[in-house]
Design an enzyme around this catalytic site. Structure first.
Site, short mmCIF file in Angstrom:
data_model
loop_
_atom_site.label_atom_id
_atom_site.label_comp_id
_atom_site.label_asym_id
_atom_site.label_seq_id
_atom_site.Cartn_x
_atom_site.Cartn_y
_atom_site.Cartn_z
N LYS A 154 0.82 -1.22 0.00
CA LYS A 154 0.00 0.00 0.00
C LYS A 154 0.85 1.27 0.00
O LYS A 154 0.64 2.18 -0.80
CB LYS A 154 -0.94 -0.01 1.21
CG LYS A 154 -2.03 -1.07 1.10
CD LYS A 154 -2.89 -1.16 2.32
CE LYS A 154 -2.25 -1.84 3.49
NZ LYS A 154 -1.91 -3.25 3.34
N ILE A 155 1.87 1.31 0.88
CA ILE A 155 2.69 2.53 0.99
C ILE A 155 3.64 2.63 -0.20
O ILE A 155 3.75 3.68 -0.85
CB ILE A 155 3.47 2.55 2.33
CG1 ILE A 155 2.49 2.61 3.50
CG2 ILE A 155 4.44 3.73 2.37
CD1 ILE A 155 3.10 2.38 4.87
N ASP A 174 9.62 -6.80 -5.19
CA ASP A 174 8.57 -7.28 -4.30
C ASP A 174 8.23 -8.69 -4.75
O ASP A 174 8.11 -8.94 -5.96
CB ASP A 174 7.31 -6.37 -4.40
CG ASP A 174 6.31 -6.65 -3.28
OD1 ASP A 174 5.90 -7.83 -3.12
OD2 ASP A 174 5.94 -5.70 -2.57
N THR A 232 11.42 4.49 5.87
CA THR A 232 10.26 4.89 6.67
C THR A 232 9.49 3.65 7.11
O THR A 232 8.34 3.74 7.50
CB THR A 232 9.29 5.80 5.85
OG1 THR A 232 8.93 5.10 4.66
CG2 THR A 232 9.89 7.14 5.51
N ARG A 234 10.75 0.05 8.96
CA ARG A 234 11.13 -0.39 10.32
C ARG A 234 12.64 -0.32 10.42
O ARG A 234 13.36 -0.70 9.48
CB ARG A 234 10.66 -1.82 10.60
CG ARG A 234 9.18 -1.96 10.92
CD ARG A 234 8.77 -1.29 12.22
NE ARG A 234 7.35 -1.43 12.51
CZ ARG A 234 6.42 -0.52 12.20
NH1 ARG A 234 6.76 0.61 11.62
NH2 ARG A 234 5.16 -0.71 12.51
N ASP A 258 13.15 7.52 9.26
CA ASP A 258 12.07 7.87 10.17
C ASP A 258 11.94 6.79 11.25
O ASP A 258 11.14 6.91 12.16
CB ASP A 258 10.75 7.97 9.37
CG ASP A 258 9.59 8.40 10.25
OD1 ASP A 258 9.72 9.45 10.90
OD2 ASP A 258 8.56 7.69 10.29
N GLU A 263 15.07 2.23 18.36
CA GLU A 263 14.27 3.44 18.63
C GLU A 263 13.48 3.39 19.94
O GLU A 263 13.11 4.42 20.49
CB GLU A 263 13.34 3.77 17.46
CG GLU A 263 12.19 2.82 17.26
CD GLU A 263 11.29 3.22 16.08
OE1 GLU A 263 11.80 3.45 14.97
OE2 GLU A 263 10.07 3.30 16.28
N HIS A 295 9.86 8.62 13.88
CA HIS A 295 8.68 7.79 13.55
C HIS A 295 7.42 8.65 13.41
O HIS A 295 6.40 8.39 14.05
CB HIS A 295 8.48 6.71 14.62
CG HIS A 295 7.90 5.44 14.06
ND1 HIS A 295 8.42 4.19 14.33
CD2 HIS A 295 6.85 5.23 13.23
CE1 HIS A 295 7.70 3.27 13.70
NE2 HIS A 295 6.74 3.88 13.03
P1 NAI Z 1 1.80 -3.84 2.87
O1 NAI Z 1 1.60 -5.14 3.57
O2 NAI Z 1 0.66 -3.24 2.11
O3 NAI Z 1 3.02 -3.97 1.83
C1 NAI Z 1 4.24 -4.58 2.13
C2 NAI Z 1 4.82 -5.11 0.82
O4 NAI Z 1 6.15 -5.56 1.05
C3 NAI Z 1 4.03 -6.28 0.22
O5 NAI Z 1 3.71 -6.03 -1.14
C4 NAI Z 1 4.98 -7.48 0.35
O6 NAI Z 1 4.84 -8.42 -0.68
C5 NAI Z 1 6.33 -6.77 0.31
N1 NAI Z 1 7.44 -7.52 0.90
C6 NAI Z 1 7.42 -8.36 1.96
N2 NAI Z 1 8.67 -8.80 2.22
C7 NAI Z 1 9.49 -8.23 1.28
C8 NAI Z 1 10.87 -8.30 1.01
N3 NAI Z 1 11.70 -9.02 1.79
N4 NAI Z 1 11.37 -7.57 -0.02
C9 NAI Z 1 10.56 -6.82 -0.79
N5 NAI Z 1 9.23 -6.73 -0.59
C10 NAI Z 1 8.71 -7.41 0.44
O7 NAI Z 1 2.35 -2.84 3.97
P2 NAI Z 1 2.31 -1.24 3.95
O8 NAI Z 1 1.03 -0.75 4.51
O9 NAI Z 1 2.72 -0.76 2.60
O10 NAI Z 1 3.44 -0.89 5.03
C11 NAI Z 1 4.79 -1.24 4.83
C12 NAI Z 1 5.55 -1.05 6.14
O11 NAI Z 1 5.58 0.34 6.46
C13 NAI Z 1 4.88 -1.69 7.38
O12 NAI Z 1 5.25 -3.05 7.51
C14 NAI Z 1 5.41 -0.87 8.51
O13 NAI Z 1 6.58 -1.48 9.02
C15 NAI Z 1 5.80 0.46 7.85
N6 NAI Z 1 5.01 1.60 8.35
C16 NAI Z 1 5.68 2.68 8.84
C17 NAI Z 1 4.99 3.79 9.32
C18 NAI Z 1 5.69 5.02 9.85
O14 NAI Z 1 5.04 5.89 10.44
N7 NAI Z 1 6.99 5.17 9.63
C19 NAI Z 1 3.52 3.80 9.34
C20 NAI Z 1 2.91 2.63 8.74
C21 NAI Z 1 3.64 1.56 8.29
#
Ligand code: NAI
Length: 332
Positions: A154-155, A174, A232, A234, A258, A263, A295
């Protein structure tokens, strides 16, 4: 139903009290983190509401289960801080907020890129001191540069679209490529090719045992000299000590983070009068080409509203025995 709410900040109270006005869920707000020392506070509560730096390991989960907790409601998307197997063993359900504002995080990644590149943070301070010189403020055009995106969920997908809008050549990695992004011109490839070709690399994959320290000495070596690295997602996706070495050698040209590996106990707190013991963050802060935010990528009005709405709905569904749309269970 009573919920013990940990790591409470003023903005959490504001948004949750507002969304929770009509419901009969009782929230007890605690300032501190949920950990082995604070599980006593969960007595008399059927659920806990926690954030990214509350550590719900097997011991904490066992302890809260003994106090009668049946629900862990994460008010975030990532769930790497919860031992899902332990929760399942103790019959505790785990729910999260899968998407609160992908745009917020994608836009913050872009903010880090633009700030590092055009040095607006430095220009702001200079001009306030009547220093109108442009020396050492040179940036580069984003248009035409190659941006490598690791994780296009999504992000990552929002981020790709933003970078395409700026005229960048976007490449991605991905395990589940996104057809819509492909039709917009995003090229998927193996990680090594992506590392070799990118001028900017942005991490948007979750933290898992496989992705821990994805960015390390070996992968940094594969990157273009002078690369800009943005995280941004983890902190532990990057092996901090290796990133510091990469910065010292000049191989990493810019680092925007971020999130940070250690942290917990630092981010979200005002430590301006404390002596910081973490040598790595102090070293990172000393580089002129490193930008750290604590963060805050998610931190928009829209996201806070969505987090509170979804979390209260998750708790309500649990209370009423409805199917839990946002439940997370361990991988089989
Ligand atoms: P999501 O689940 O929609 O997308 C994650 C994508 O990463 C998926 O398409 C998945 O197939 C892919 N993926 C998994 N393992 C992988 C790898 N080893 N190499 C490449 N791609 C891989 O998650 P979303 O919503 O996009 O969030 C992503 C991350 O952003 C979260 O897991 C969270 O850690 C982080 N996040 C950070 C925030 C902040 O404030 N800094 C806020 C919200 C989320």
């Amino acid at each position: 139903m009573k919920i013990a709410f940990f790591n409470t900040k003023s903005y959490d109270k504001e948004y949750f009290k507002n969304v929770n006005k009509e419901s009969d869920i009782e929230l007890t707000f605690f300032d501190g983190t949920l950990n082995c020392e604070t599980t006593e506070l969960t007595k008399g509560h059927q659920g806990v509401c926690v954030f990214v730096n509350d550590k719900l390991d097997a011991d904490v989960i066992k302890s809260i289960a003994e106090k009668g907790v049946k629900l862990i409601a994460l008010r975030c998307a990532g769930f790497n801080n919860v031992n899902l197997e332990a929760a399942q063993k103790h019959n505790i359900k785990v729910v999260r907020v899968p998407a609160y504002s992908p745009s917020a995080v994608a836009e913050h990644a872009l903010a880090l890129i633009l700030t590092l590149n055009r040095k607006t943070h430095k220009a702001y301070n200079r001009v306030r001191e009547s220093n109108f010189s442009l020396e050492r403020l040179t940036g580069f055009n984003l248009k035409g540069k190659t941006v490598g995106v690791i994780g296009t969920g999504k992000i990552g997908a929002e981020f790709c679209t933003n970078m395409i809008g700026l005229g960048c050549n976007v490449i991605a990695q991905d395990p589940y490529p996104n057809d819509d992004l492909k039709s917009k011109g995003v090229k998927y490839m193996e990680i090594q090719q992506l590392l070799e070709q990118s001028d900017i690399i942005s991490l948007h994959c979750p933290l898992t045992p496989e992705s821990k320290h994805l960015i390390n000495k070996a992968t940094i070596k594969q990157m273009k000299p002078g690369v800009m690295l943005i995280n941004t997602s983890r902190g532990a996706l990057i092996k901090t000590k290796d990133a510091i070495k990469g910065l010292k050698k000049g191989h990493i040209g810019y680092l925007g983070i971020d999130v940070y590996e250690q942290e917990e106990g630092l981010f979200f707190n005002d430590l301006s009068e404390n002596i910081i013991q973490d040598e790595d963050i102090m070293r990172l802060m000393s580089f002129p080409n490193v930008l750290i935010t604590s963060h805050q990528a998610f931190f928009t009005r829209e996201a806070l509203e969505q987090i509170a709405t979804t979390t209260v709905q998750n708790i309500q569904d649990f209370k009423e025995g409805k199917p839990l749309e946002n439940e997370i269970v361990p991988k089989p």
